[in-house]
Design a protein around this motif. Structure first.
Motif, mmCIF file in Angstrom:
data_model
loop_
_atom_site.group_PDB
_atom_site.id
_atom_site.type_symbol
_atom_site.label_atom_id
_atom_site.label_comp_id
_atom_site.label_asym_id
_atom_site.label_seq_id
_atom_site.Cartn_x
_atom_site.Cartn_y
_atom_site.Cartn_z
ATOM 1 N N GLN A 120 0.830 -1.209 0.000
ATOM 2 C CA GLN A 120 0.000 0.000 0.000
ATOM 3 C C GLN A 120 0.864 1.259 0.000
ATOM 4 N N ILE A 121 1.910 1.253 0.820
ATOM 5 C CA ILE A 121 2.825 2.397 0.842
ATOM 6 C C ILE A 121 3.521 2.540 -0.506
ATOM 7 N N ALA A 124 1.213 4.015 -3.049
ATOM 8 C CA ALA A 124 0.902 5.424 -2.801
ATOM 9 C C ALA A 124 2.046 6.340 -3.209
ATOM 10 N N ALA A 127 3.668 4.892 -7.221
ATOM 11 C CA ALA A 127 2.649 4.996 -8.280
ATOM 12 C C ALA A 127 3.002 4.184 -9.526
#
Length: 210
Positions: A120-121, A124, A127
């Protein structure tokens, strides 16, 4: 202008990443690549190097595992945005000593942080940015740490227990097996044997790389 390529060298301590970077650079130069930029993670810019010191150096204050993870990504984003992407845009080739796979292996496998959180990091802040090719220098942690110790004093991460590196290696191998752009190099061999294997792997992939 044709964009460049991002080639990453991954591996445990003592795997010979620096020698591998030099070998890849020599191969690219011999095959007509004009501009080659070499980077390292964490680090590679003045600000990112300060973050590297926080992660690597022993201090009285204990660095939490999640703080370590976030520092890795903060340093990575700084390097990607200020050095790697501009170099690729002008057609240069970038050879990275570590990239995102390290965080998944060390902080995910070694530290035991949920890989879903790390993904998830990654999503984010990066990209979708990823290497065009990854060479994973595989070595048994016992041998790797023996080699690293021979170089001098070990840093904060290098001082972890052997089971930490066993978990990290297992995660590396699992992630590489799932990545069609990643290849395993047997780093337990002699320097000349490893160099030959790297040259052979790059030659096999020449049409994709050049």
């Amino acid at each position: 202008m044709k964009s460049g390529k991002f080639i990453v060298i991954e591996g445990l301590e003592g795997a010979g990443k620096s020698s591998a970077v030099a070998g890849v650079k020599a191969w690219l130069s011999a095959n007509g690549v004009q501009e080659i930029v070499c980077t390292r993670e964490p680090g590679g810019t003045p600000l990112a190097e300060k973050m590297r010191s926080i992660v690597k150096d022993n201090t009285d204050e204990i660095l939490s595992d999640k703080a370590e993870l976030l520092l890795m990504y903060a340093a990575r984003v700084q390097l990607v945005e200020t050095v790697i992407k501009p170099a690729l845009a002008r057609g240069a080739y970038v050879i990275g000593d570590r990239h995102d796979l390290s965080s998944q292996a060390y902080q995910g496998g070694g530290r035991g942080i949920d890989l879903t959180l790390i993904q998830q990091i990654k999503g984010a802040v990066l990209a979708g940015f990823h290497p065009d090719l990854t060479l994973y220098m595989d070595i048994d942690p016992v041998l790797g740490l023996q080699r690293a110790s021979a170089r001098g004093e070990l840093d904060r991460i290098e001082q972890q227990a052997i089971d930490f590196f066993q978990r990290t290696r297992a995660t590396y191998l699992s992630l590489v097996a799932q990545d069609p752009h990643a290849y395993v190099i047997d780093a337990s061999q002699t320097l000349s044997e490893v160099a030959t294997q790297i040259d052979q792997q790059l030659t096999e992939l020449a049409e994709q790389i050049l």
